[in-house]
Write an enzyme that holds these catalytic residues in place. Sequence first.
Site, short mmCIF file in Angstrom:
data_model
loop_
_atom_site.label_atom_id
_atom_site.label_comp_id
_atom_site.label_asym_id
_atom_site.label_seq_id
_atom_site.Cartn_x
_atom_site.Cartn_y
_atom_site.Cartn_z
N ARG A 43 100.77 -97.83 44.10
CA ARG A 43 99.52 -97.52 43.42
C ARG A 43 98.92 -98.76 42.77
O ARG A 43 97.70 -98.95 42.75
CB ARG A 43 99.77 -96.43 42.38
CG ARG A 43 98.50 -95.87 41.78
CD ARG A 43 98.69 -94.50 41.13
NE ARG A 43 97.41 -93.82 41.05
CZ ARG A 43 96.76 -93.60 39.91
NH1 ARG A 43 97.29 -93.96 38.77
NH2 ARG A 43 95.59 -93.02 39.91
N HIS A 47 95.19 -100.07 43.57
CA HIS A 47 94.14 -100.15 42.55
C HIS A 47 93.68 -101.58 42.29
O HIS A 47 92.55 -101.81 41.87
CB HIS A 47 94.61 -99.49 41.25
CG HIS A 47 94.45 -98.01 41.26
ND1 HIS A 47 94.29 -97.25 40.13
CD2 HIS A 47 94.41 -97.13 42.29
CE1 HIS A 47 94.17 -95.98 40.46
NE2 HIS A 47 94.24 -95.88 41.78
N TRP A 187 103.16 -84.35 45.57
CA TRP A 187 102.49 -83.76 46.72
C TRP A 187 103.50 -83.23 47.76
O TRP A 187 103.18 -82.38 48.56
CB TRP A 187 101.61 -84.80 47.42
CG TRP A 187 100.40 -85.22 46.64
CD1 TRP A 187 99.14 -84.68 46.76
CD2 TRP A 187 100.28 -86.28 45.69
NE1 TRP A 187 98.27 -85.34 45.92
CE2 TRP A 187 98.94 -86.31 45.26
CE3 TRP A 187 101.18 -87.20 45.13
CZ2 TRP A 187 98.47 -87.24 44.31
CZ3 TRP A 187 100.71 -88.11 44.19
CH2 TRP A 187 99.39 -88.12 43.79
FE1 DDH Z 1 96.29 -91.89 44.71
N1 DDH Z 1 96.42 -90.87 42.94
N2 DDH Z 1 94.33 -91.35 44.88
N3 DDH Z 1 96.13 -93.02 46.38
N4 DDH Z 1 98.20 -92.50 44.44
C1 DDH Z 1 97.54 -90.75 42.15
C2 DDH Z 1 98.80 -91.23 42.42
C3 DDH Z 1 99.11 -92.03 43.52
C4 DDH Z 1 93.65 -90.54 44.02
C5 DDH Z 1 94.09 -90.08 42.79
C6 DDH Z 1 95.39 -90.23 42.32
C7 DDH Z 1 95.01 -93.14 47.16
C8 DDH Z 1 93.84 -92.37 47.04
C9 DDH Z 1 93.54 -91.55 45.98
C10 DDH Z 1 98.90 -93.30 45.32
C11 DDH Z 1 98.38 -94.03 46.38
C12 DDH Z 1 97.07 -93.91 46.85
C13 DDH Z 1 97.20 -90.00 40.99
C14 DDH Z 1 98.17 -89.65 39.86
C15 DDH Z 1 95.88 -89.66 41.09
C16 DDH Z 1 95.06 -88.84 40.11
C17 DDH Z 1 98.33 -90.81 38.88
C18 DDH Z 1 99.29 -90.49 37.78
O1 DDH Z 1 99.06 -89.49 37.07
O2 DDH Z 1 100.28 -91.23 37.61
C19 DDH Z 1 92.35 -90.20 44.60
C20 DDH Z 1 91.29 -89.36 43.94
C21 DDH Z 1 92.30 -90.81 45.82
C22 DDH Z 1 91.20 -90.69 46.80
O3 DDH Z 1 90.28 -89.81 46.62
C23 DDH Z 1 91.12 -91.33 47.90
C24 DDH Z 1 95.21 -94.19 48.13
C25 DDH Z 1 94.14 -94.63 49.14
C26 DDH Z 1 96.48 -94.67 47.94
C27 DDH Z 1 97.19 -95.78 48.66
O4 DDH Z 1 98.20 -96.25 48.25
C28 DDH Z 1 96.64 -96.38 49.90
C29 DDH Z 1 100.31 -93.31 44.95
C30 DDH Z 1 101.43 -94.04 45.71
C31 DDH Z 1 100.43 -92.50 43.82
C32 DDH Z 1 101.72 -92.14 43.05
C33 DDH Z 1 101.89 -93.01 41.83
C34 DDH Z 1 103.13 -92.67 41.02
O5 DDH Z 1 103.25 -93.25 39.93
O6 DDH Z 1 103.96 -91.87 41.43
#
Ligand code: DDH
Length: 288
Positions: A43, A47, A187
């Site tokens: 993540r 970001h 998920w």
């Molecule tokens: Fe995500 N994401 N993401 N995400 N994401 C969250 C957690 C993680 C969205 C929202 C959230 C991508 C796209 C989207 C990962 C990877 C990627 C969380 C929760 C939210 C909310 C955070 C928390 O509470 O800690 C949304 C909206 C989108 C979208 O609409 C496209 C993408 C593109 C990626 C990527 O890696 C390419 C990962 C891994 C997490 C888990 C993090 C954790 O600490 O566990």
Amino acid sequence: TLGKTQVPEKPKTIDYQKVYNQIADILEDNDWDDGSHGPVFVRLAWHAAGTYDKESKTGGSNGATMRFSPESDHGANAGLNYARDKLESIKQQNPEITYSDLWSLAGVAAIQEMGGPTIPWIPGRKDADAATACTPDGRLPDASKGPAHIRDIFYRMGFDDREIVALVGAHALGRCHPDRSGFQGPWTTSPTMFTNGFFTELLGKKWVDKKWKGPKQYVDKETGELMMLPADMALIQDKNFRPWVEKYAKDEELFFNDFAAAFHKLLELGVPRTGEEKVYRFKRTGEA
Ligand code: DDH
């Protein structure tokens, strides 16, 4: 006339496979979430890069501007301080690596070590030295929104519908934390393994509104243990996203190939390149 031959200072070469291995070594932690820092590293890499705007050519993984306020305080980045702090030990051991290279490399190492595809990686990102390069808030996706918003955000970075769906497949990993995003739960049932499970769950389960005081999200009807964000559900509600969800659910190899290409592209956003750079493909730990 020329004097003594000038010996140019040898540029420091970094053993990136060694850095990869050091990152792999700190992933496991039984006191952290589901036992791995991998998801939060992925993540962080996402970001740091996902702020890119192709029109103004601002943002992206160059700069590591999330070290600075205001970007570090943007709501979307809540909790990523844990990942940045954890990676500080790797930076101390390798002072010559930039934060921007380190964070992107950590994303690659985490994905590969959790069973995902090999992500080609190129070093050479430079850190910005002041907060002036921070991007404005609002460049990362809002989980409560639908297809139009998702397209606005990802088209701005230069991705198409197929790449968008592939990238969100990263939600096979990790979980939502009420104290970070406000949402709750993982998920998939294997949040520390990179699989096509996000797509199979999205299509295979019946998703219902979670009954709680928190933000609108979905839980699986059967167990209530798994979750989907409104922005995840958008991928099966939209007629151009949905076919990719179906393809990736059926064909994990197609998903792995598409994800590797799209994640590589994500990590390259905003990084100046000549095309001559060496591309690294890292060995997984335990691989000969
Ligand atoms: Fe995500 N994401 N993401 N995400 N994401 C969250 C957690 C993680 C969205 C929202 C959230 C991508 C796209 C989207 C990962 C990877 C990627 C969380 C929760 C939210 C909310 C955070 C928390 O509470 O800690 C949304 C909206 C989108 C979208 O609409 C496209 C993408 C593109 C990626 C990527 O890696 C390419 C990962 C891994 C997490 C888990 C993090 C954790 O600490 O566990």
